[in-house]
Design a protein around this motif. Structure first.
Motif, PDB file in Angstrom:
ATOM      1  N   GLU A 134      25.888 -28.288 -13.455  1.00  0.00           N
ATOM      2  CA  GLU A 134      24.697 -27.616 -12.937  1.00  0.00           C
ATOM      3  C   GLU A 134      24.999 -26.975 -11.573  1.00  0.00           C
ATOM      4  N   LYS A 135      24.550 -25.723 -11.394  1.00  0.00           N
ATOM      5  CA  LYS A 135      24.829 -24.989 -10.166  1.00  0.00           C
ATOM      6  C   LYS A 135      23.641 -25.080  -9.209  1.00  0.00           C
ATOM      7  N   PRO A 136      23.842 -24.919  -7.930  1.00  0.00           N
ATOM      8  CA  PRO A 136      25.148 -24.848  -7.299  1.00  0.00           C
ATOM      9  C   PRO A 136      25.777 -26.233  -7.165  1.00  0.00           C
ATOM     10  N   VAL A 137      27.100 -26.274  -7.295  1.00  0.00           N
ATOM     11  CA  VAL A 137      27.835 -27.510  -7.065  1.00  0.00           C
ATOM     12  C   VAL A 137      28.046 -27.643  -5.561  1.00  0.00           C
ATOM     13  N   ILE A 138      27.720 -28.817  -5.030  1.00  0.00           N
ATOM     14  CA  ILE A 138      27.942 -29.054  -3.598  1.00  0.00           C
ATOM     15  C   ILE A 138      29.220 -29.870  -3.445  1.00  0.00           C
ATOM     16  N   SER A 139      30.117 -29.410  -2.598  1.00  0.00           N
ATOM     17  CA  SER A 139      31.391 -30.098  -2.399  1.00  0.00           C
ATOM     18  C   SER A 139      31.189 -31.536  -1.946  1.00  0.00           C
ATOM     19  N   SER A 140      32.077 -32.415  -2.402  1.00  0.00           N
ATOM     20  CA  SER A 140      32.008 -33.826  -2.004  1.00  0.00           C
ATOM     21  C   SER A 140      32.946 -34.110  -0.836  1.00  0.00           C
ATOM     22  N   PHE A 141      33.466 -33.076  -0.208  1.00  0.00           N
ATOM     23  CA  PHE A 141      34.488 -33.246   0.823  1.00  0.00           C
ATOM     24  C   PHE A 141      33.975 -33.970   2.070  1.00  0.00           C
ATOM     25  N   CYS A 142      32.812 -33.543   2.573  1.00  0.00           N
ATOM     26  CA  CYS A 142      32.351 -34.072   3.867  1.00  0.00           C
ATOM     27  C   CYS A 142      31.447 -35.286   3.664  1.00  0.00           C
ATOM     28  N   PRO A 143      31.895 -36.468   4.105  1.00  0.00           N
ATOM     29  CA  PRO A 143      31.106 -37.683   3.855  1.00  0.00           C
ATOM     30  C   PRO A 143      29.765 -37.688   4.601  1.00  0.00           C
ATOM     31  N   ALA A 144      29.710 -37.027   5.750  1.00  0.00           N
ATOM     32  CA  ALA A 144      28.444 -37.007   6.495  1.00  0.00           C
ATOM     33  C   ALA A 144      27.410 -36.182   5.724  1.00  0.00           C
ATOM     34  N   VAL A 145      27.870 -35.119   5.069  1.00  0.00           N
ATOM     35  CA  VAL A 145      26.953 -34.289   4.275  1.00  0.00           C
ATOM     36  C   VAL A 145      26.454 -35.072   3.062  1.00  0.00           C
ATOM     37  N   THR A 268      30.297 -18.140  -3.863  1.00  0.00           N
ATOM     38  CA  THR A 268      30.416 -19.359  -3.057  1.00  0.00           C
ATOM     39  C   THR A 268      29.959 -19.084  -1.632  1.00  0.00           C
ATOM     40  N   LEU A 269      29.573 -20.141  -0.959  1.00  0.00           N
ATOM     41  CA  LEU A 269      29.207 -20.026   0.456  1.00  0.00           C
ATOM     42  C   LEU A 269      29.842 -21.185   1.205  1.00  0.00           C
ATOM     43  N   ALA A 270      30.172 -20.959   2.484  1.00  0.00           N
ATOM     44  CA  ALA A 270      30.688 -22.034   3.327  1.00  0.00           C
ATOM     45  C   ALA A 270      29.737 -22.200   4.503  1.00  0.00           C
ATOM     46  N   ILE A 271      29.206 -23.406   4.676  1.00  0.00           N
ATOM     47  CA  ILE A 271      28.235 -23.653   5.741  1.00  0.00           C
ATOM     48  C   ILE A 271      28.746 -24.779   6.619  1.00  0.00           C
ATOM     49  N   ASP A 272      28.753 -24.578   7.910  1.00  0.00           N
ATOM     50  CA  ASP A 272      29.195 -25.645   8.805  1.00  0.00           C
ATOM     51  C   ASP A 272      28.234 -25.824   9.976  1.00  0.00           C
ATOM     52  N   MET A 283      16.307 -25.059   2.304  1.00  0.00           N
ATOM     53  CA  MET A 283      16.082 -23.900   1.443  1.00  0.00           C
ATOM     54  C   MET A 283      16.517 -24.182   0.011  1.00  0.00           C
ATOM     55  N   LEU A 284      17.648 -24.853  -0.098  1.00  0.00           N
ATOM     56  CA  LEU A 284      18.162 -25.176  -1.429  1.00  0.00           C
ATOM     57  C   LEU A 284      17.176 -26.080  -2.164  1.00  0.00           C
ATOM     58  N   GLU A 285      16.620 -27.025  -1.435  1.00  0.00           N
ATOM     59  CA  GLU A 285      15.675 -27.954  -2.046  1.00  0.00           C
ATOM     60  C   GLU A 285      14.396 -27.237  -2.477  1.00  0.00           C
ATOM     61  N   ASN A 286      14.017 -26.202  -1.736  1.00  0.00           N
ATOM     62  CA  ASN A 286      12.830 -25.419  -2.095  1.00  0.00           C
ATOM     63  C   ASN A 286      13.110 -24.415  -3.209  1.00  0.00           C
ATOM     64  N   GLU A 287      14.331 -24.454  -3.720  1.00  0.00           N
ATOM     65  CA  GLU A 287      14.772 -23.510  -4.750  1.00  0.00           C
ATOM     66  C   GLU A 287      14.700 -22.057  -4.286  1.00  0.00           C
ATOM     67  N   GLU A 288      14.920 -21.853  -2.977  1.00  0.00           N
ATOM     68  CA  GLU A 288      14.938 -20.489  -2.452  1.00  0.00           C
ATOM     69  C   GLU A 288      16.315 -19.867  -2.593  1.00  0.00           C
ATOM     70  N   ILE A 289      17.327 -20.694  -2.904  1.00  0.00           N
ATOM     71  CA  ILE A 289      18.704 -20.195  -3.042  1.00  0.00           C
ATOM     72  C   ILE A 289      19.001 -20.060  -4.525  1.00  0.00           C
ATOM     73  N   LYS A 290      19.338 -18.842  -4.922  1.00  0.00           N
ATOM     74  CA  LYS A 290      19.578 -18.664  -6.356  1.00  0.00           C
ATOM     75  C   LYS A 290      20.949 -18.037  -6.605  1.00  0.00           C
ATOM     76  N   ASN A 291      21.469 -18.275  -7.804  1.00  0.00           N
ATOM     77  CA  ASN A 291      22.718 -17.662  -8.257  1.00  0.00           C
ATOM     78  C   ASN A 291      23.940 -17.989  -7.401  1.00  0.00           C
ATOM     79  N   VAL A 292      23.996 -19.180  -6.832  1.00  0.00           N
ATOM     80  CA  VAL A 292      25.200 -19.588  -6.112  1.00  0.00           C
ATOM     81  C   VAL A 292      25.901 -20.646  -6.960  1.00  0.00           C
ATOM     82  N   ASP A 293      27.222 -20.512  -7.087  1.00  0.00           N
ATOM     83  CA  ASP A 293      27.973 -21.439  -7.929  1.00  0.00           C
ATOM     84  C   ASP A 293      28.491 -22.647  -7.162  1.00  0.00           C
TER      85      ASP A 293
END
Lengths: 445, 137
Positions: A134-145, A268-272, A283-293
């Motif tokens: 299911e998209k978007p996939v959120i990276s599991s890299f950052c443990p704080a995130v 893809t997007l990179a957010i830091d 925004m993602l939780e409000n479903e305002e972000i669409k079509n991101v993988d």
């Protein structure tokens, strides 16, 4: 206030005799997990996500990282240090890499390995994963995130990629190698040099039904000083060390912003940076972000180059990483070996949300308490001064209805009550001393 | 527990404020994340509808232990054909609105899909009132 004055947490704790109760930390905590009482900061352990934002602003270094004692390495015959690429970027380019390795050996390690060795195979796994999940996939890299999502954005936990981060894959690789070579479990110790607090928590209490093979986690800031001092003092090198430095440019750059997302197919997007991350997840939780993988999301500004245990300026560190990457190929000798076994170990279970009970588990009681808190909030001045020991008027209102603070903790209301003759000056001062500590006000001598 | 939010037509910058606030409240009350998601999606769509089509509106939210009732009252052109508006893909949004990523004709159908009950009262030339009910269990 009577929150359990919890000074224990998995990855950080407050050293009471060093804490001066300055309240800087309570303002930066993304889950409002900190309060000042009795002149000291206390952590609401259930709400803490180990991001280390408090550590960053603490002026007295009262927030202690729960890393492992360095001498623990000598419990093992084979002592492996997994070194992240960001460690080498702590040094200026004039310090030869070979000297750094030799010093690590001299300090006691028998073997050193590059953490991001597994990145090349992991990227392939992520691309396969993104195709079907299911998209978007959120990276599991950052443990704080991951922990931020568990606590503040529970509806998004299913988007977190169920693949292990590079450090765990690399650790598994070396564990397997020792097993293959017939070395007994008690004889080898795998240690990880961490650029952040979150990764300590990630190794000690991992998510997704996983147990880490890592035996101990060392603080990169502490270790950098130890190595650099040895370099400056030109300590004689008497020991040898096995070096597994195989790494591609992808690996070097993986912990920098965009180092992951740039290899993933699709949009893809990179957010830091913590604030950006929170805004985006809202925004993602409000479903305002669409079509991101795929989303690479990192709690620290400039990702791991800005890790809280990275002593060097984050932009210089990131620049060094880019410079190191520009001089090496985009593949390495162990890529095929990693590929052969990566898909067998890379998967983890679903990550569960961690509920942050604000009022009560019973919704009827919760609504009543919240209504009370809303009324209280209207009484408070709304300037979030922090003089009550809570980060905001809203947080104080919540503490009051939870029975963890008194309405008199608000310095504005207290002054009004004094004017009305409802409390005496003596009582008002006593409240102030209870929150901020008695000694703070003994300035007559 | 009652909340009220004002919505201005044409102000897309602030669209989503009410749904964000309601989301925060429901999270603090410990409502099931799956239910919160439905509330947020339905309310956000309805909020954007007011911004995109009406002149102004008021959102009233009433939270009870059993669920949430959202009443959105707008002053606007009204909906001439509600049946048509409920069809997926049908849209009267202007090209400008579509350029901003809105107006795909999923608004009302999406609200309906996420709500336990939806009622629409509308008067052409005067405005529309939407009542959305979502149960917590």
């Amino acid at each position: 206030m009577n929150i359990k004055h919890s000074t224990y947490h998995r990855a950080l704790e407050i050293t009471e005799n060093i804490c001066i109760g300055c309240s800087h930390c309570i303002k930066v905590c993304p889950t409002e997990a900190l309060r000042v009482f009795g002149g000291k900061a206390g952590i609401h352990a259930d709400w803490c996500i180990d991001c280390g934002e408090c550590y960053r602003v603490c002026p007295t270094r009262a927030i202690r990282v729960m890393d492992d004692d360095f001498n623990k390495i000598f419990d093992y015959k084979h002592r492996v240090l997994l070194v992240p690429s960001v460690f080498f970027a702590q040094f200026s380019e004039s310090v030869p890499r070979e000297s750094i390795y030799n010093i690590i050996g001299e300090l006691g390690f028998t073997e050193v390995c590059a953490v991001e060795q597994s990145v090349d195979s992991l990227i392939d796994e992520i691309n396969e994963y993104v195709k079907i999940e299911e998209k978007p996939v959120i990276s599991s890299f950052c443990p704080a995130v991951i922990r931020l999502i568990q606590v503040r954005f529970p509806s998004l936990v299913d988007h977190i990629m169920k693949l292990l981060p590079p450090i765990e894959i690399t650790a598994q690789y070396y564990k397997k190698r020792f097993e293959r070579d017939g070395i007994s479990d008690n004889d080898y110790g795998i240690f990880y040099l961490t650029p952040c607090i979150g990764k300590i928590a990630a190794v000690k209490s991992p998510v997704g039904g996983y147990t880490s093979p890592i035996h101990g986690v060392l603080n990169m800031d502490y270790f950098y000083n130890k190595v650099y001092l040895a370099y400056k003092q030109r300590i004689p090198i008497t020991k040898t060390i096995i070096i597994n430095s195989e790494l591609s440019s992808k690996g070097v750059l993986f912990p920098t912003t965009g180092g992951e997302s740039s290899h993933i197919k699709g949009k893809t997007l990179a957010i830091d940076g913590m604030k950006n991350v929170i805004d985006f997840l809202e925004m993602l939780e409000n479903e305002e972000i669409k079509n991101v993988d795929f989303l690479e999301i990192r709690a620290c500004d400039e990702s791991c180059a800005g890790g809280i245990l990275s002593h060097r300026n984050r932009f210089l560190t990131a620049d060094s990483l880019r410079s190191i990457a520009s001089k090496i190929p985009d593949t390495h000798n162990l890529v095929d070996k990693y590929k052969n076994y990566c898909s067998a170990v890379v998967h983890m279970d679903k990550i569960e949300p961690r509920s942050m009970v604000k009022y009560d588990r019973d919704i009827e009681i919760a609504i009543k308490k919240m209504e009370n808190a809303r009324e209280l909030k209207l009484m408070f001045p709304g300037i979030d001064c922090g003089a009550c020991g809570a980060p905001s008027c809203e947080a104080l209102a919540e503490d009051v209805v939870r029975g963890q603070a008194d309405i008199n903790a608000c310095i504005f209301l207290r002054t009004i009550f004094e004017k009305r003759g409802e409390i005496t000056i003596k009582e008002a001062i006593k409240i102030m001393e209870e929150i901020w500590g008695k000694e703070r006000f003994d300035k007559n001598d | 527990m009652h909340f009220e939010y004002k919505v201005e037509g044409g102000d897309f910058t602030l669209a989503g404020y009410a749904s964000s606030q309601i989301k925060k409240t429901l999270k603090q009350l410990g409502v099931d994340p799956a239910v919160i998601k439905r509330v947020v999606v339905a309310l956000y769509e309805a909020e954007v509808n007011i911004v995109a089509h009406a002149y102004r509106g008021v959102i009233n939210a009433d939270i009870q232990p059993g669920g949430i009732t959202l009443i959105l009252v707008d002053e606007g052109p009204g909906i001439p054909d509600v049946e048509m508006a409920m069809k997926k893909g049908f849209s009267t949004a202007s090209p400008q609105v579509r350029e901003m990523g809105f107006g795909a004709g999923m608004g009302l159908p999406n609200i309906s899909e996420n709500a336990d009950s939806l009622s629409i009262e509308t008067e052409v030339g005067s405005g529309t009132t939407l009542t959305i009910v979502i149960n917590f269990k």
